[in-house]
Design a protein around this motif. Sequence first.
Motif, PDB file in Angstrom:
ATOM      1  N   ARG A   1       0.911  -1.248   0.012  1.00 14.23           N
ATOM      2  CA  ARG A   1       0.128  -0.137  -0.016  1.00 14.23           C
ATOM      3  C   ARG A   1       0.868   1.211   0.123  1.00 14.23           C
ATOM      4  O   ARG A   1       1.931   1.183   0.158  1.00 14.23           O
ATOM      5  CB  ARG A   1      -0.942   0.044   1.149  1.00 14.23           C
TER       6      ARG A   1
ATOM      7  N   LYS B   1       0.282   3.839   2.019  1.00 14.69           N
ATOM      8  CA  LYS B   1       0.586   4.617   3.224  1.00 14.69           C
ATOM      9  C   LYS B   1       1.137   3.419   4.259  1.00 14.69           C
ATOM     10  O   LYS B   1       0.867   2.289   3.992  1.00 14.69           O
ATOM     11  CB  LYS B   1      -0.595   5.042   3.768  1.00 14.69           C
TER      12      LYS B   1
ATOM     13  N   GLY C   1       7.783   7.450  -0.260  1.00 12.67           N
ATOM     14  CA  GLY C   1       6.528   7.758   0.369  1.00 12.67           C
ATOM     15  C   GLY C   1       6.612   9.390  -0.016  1.00 12.67           C
ATOM     16  O   GLY C   1       7.425   9.986   0.084  1.00 12.67           O
TER      17      GLY C   1
ATOM     18  N   ASP D   1       2.480  10.107   3.919  1.00 15.79           N
ATOM     19  CA  ASP D   1       2.202   8.769   3.763  1.00 15.79           C
ATOM     20  C   ASP D   1       2.943   7.830   4.805  1.00 15.79           C
ATOM     21  O   ASP D   1       2.530   6.688   5.053  1.00 15.79           O
ATOM     22  CB  ASP D   1       2.988   8.230   2.493  1.00 15.79           C
TER      23      ASP D   1
ATOM     24  N   THR E   1       4.140   7.149   8.761  1.00 17.76           N
ATOM     25  CA  THR E   1       3.835   7.404  10.212  1.00 17.76           C
ATOM     26  C   THR E   1       4.691   6.558  11.033  1.00 17.76           C
ATOM     27  O   THR E   1       4.845   5.150  10.811  1.00 17.76           O
ATOM     28  CB  THR E   1       2.468   7.145  10.788  1.00 17.76           C
TER      29      THR E   1
ATOM     30  N   LEU F   1      -4.767   7.461  13.135  1.00 17.73           N
ATOM     31  CA  LEU F   1      -4.782   7.475  11.623  1.00 17.73           C
ATOM     32  C   LEU F   1      -6.155   6.649  11.031  1.00 17.73           C
ATOM     33  O   LEU F   1      -6.439   5.587  11.340  1.00 17.73           O
ATOM     34  CB  LEU F   1      -3.833   6.359  11.007  1.00 17.73           C
TER      35      LEU F   1
ATOM     36  N   HIS G   1      -3.493   0.970   5.713  1.00 14.35           N
ATOM     37  CA  HIS G   1      -2.057   1.164   5.550  1.00 14.35           C
ATOM     38  C   HIS G   1      -1.412  -0.429   5.682  1.00 14.35           C
ATOM     39  O   HIS G   1      -2.170  -1.348   5.919  1.00 14.35           O
ATOM     40  CB  HIS G   1      -1.884   1.852   7.143  1.00 14.35           C
TER      41      HIS G   1
END
Length: 443
Positions: free
Chosen positions: A321, A323, A345, A349, A351, A402, A408
């Motif tokens: 994916r 993210k 990313g 995108d 974290t 999120l 994600h």
Amino acid sequence: MRRIRPRRSPAVPLLVLAWLGVAAVMWLWWRNTPAVSSTAADWLVNAGRMTGLLAGYAIALVIAQMARVPALERRVGSDRVARWHATSGRYALVLTLAHVALILYGYALQSGTGVVPQTVTVVTGYPRMIEATAGTLMLLVVGLVSAGAVRRRVRYEIWYYLHLLTYAAVYLAFWHQLATGGEFVGDAAARAAWYALYATVGSLVLWYRVLTPVRLNIRHRMRVESVVEEAPGVVSVLIRGRRLHRLGAEAGHFFRWRFLTKGLRWSANPYSLSAPPRPDRLRITVKAAGGHSAALARLRPGTRVWAEGPYGAMTAARRSRGKVLLLAGGAGITPLRALFETLPGAPGDLTLLYRARTAEDLALRDELEAIADARGARLLYAVNRPDGRRPAITAKTLRRILPDIARHDVYLCGPPGLAEESYAALREAGVPDRRIHHESFEL
């Protein structure tokens, strides 16, 4: 990012192939057993033959899983292969003991003698049985020290070197299989297949456990450059070498490191890269959690390093994916810090959620904040409150951080307790199992 193509794990095809091997072994018994008598003695002997064949096959799988074949270590994952190895080892030990008990009892019934006299006759009178007995005893020792209750009380180095007895045990028992096994004595094709099976797994061990590490370390000649304290009990070891970009290492990989100095040269422990590999430098960051890891703080520049790898499947190749959430706890920040810098990313995108007891325990904090600023990524900390209470990582918490967490990919690395808690929360939050990437480095 539109061209993300996750690398699929070959675990399922490999498991199917392993079970097909079981079917082939049972066919070998059937092919060489034209008729089965109805007597209890014959039933026991045939059951002993079957368990013996299956034990020999399981032992071959055990050796193959010890070979550290890159296709397994990097595609399936070292932790998963280690679990396969442990499971195969338990099956091999149980089948071996069942084979011994069934054969001896069946022979005793056939001859009309007791089990003890029959055991003496078999061990002393049958070809290659002295060696097979010694090999079986060695397998019992390995099984004993690998049992959880014993393993937790034995030093890693003792366990490791006793574990190597497996090779000697297999060598001693192998010849007995061909010398007395009814499936092999009169069947040249069966003997050739068995030789091929063991020659293949033996070649894998020789190539990947011996020759490949020797070639790697002669070619790259790694030495300790410096040791840097990152946080209380956490140090980074910078390792310099030649043409390190040819190792094929990626962010998320780990090596098994052996430092050739007093007290460390006889053990090799797995530590992840904590920064993307450079052409002339690698870095690991280690938290003192035992004698070996604590001793790294005392390494001197110039100490020679012997490395094996790279290993591990928790790399960018698993991503599916756009993210990504990186969820780290304690020393688990090591591989995720390297991924935080290198995963492709757009701003927003990526974290990183970093769990630690206190702010002082946040290793590599300055680097993480610099990476987050440069990439437009989110960096979040979860530290204990002043009263010592730890913030729980729940599905509700993850959705608040999120809202689109279910879309994600998640890379998860940390102590077992945190990993289990976080995995459950992620599943509850809607993240599919196939998009939670975790690798355990517990020894």
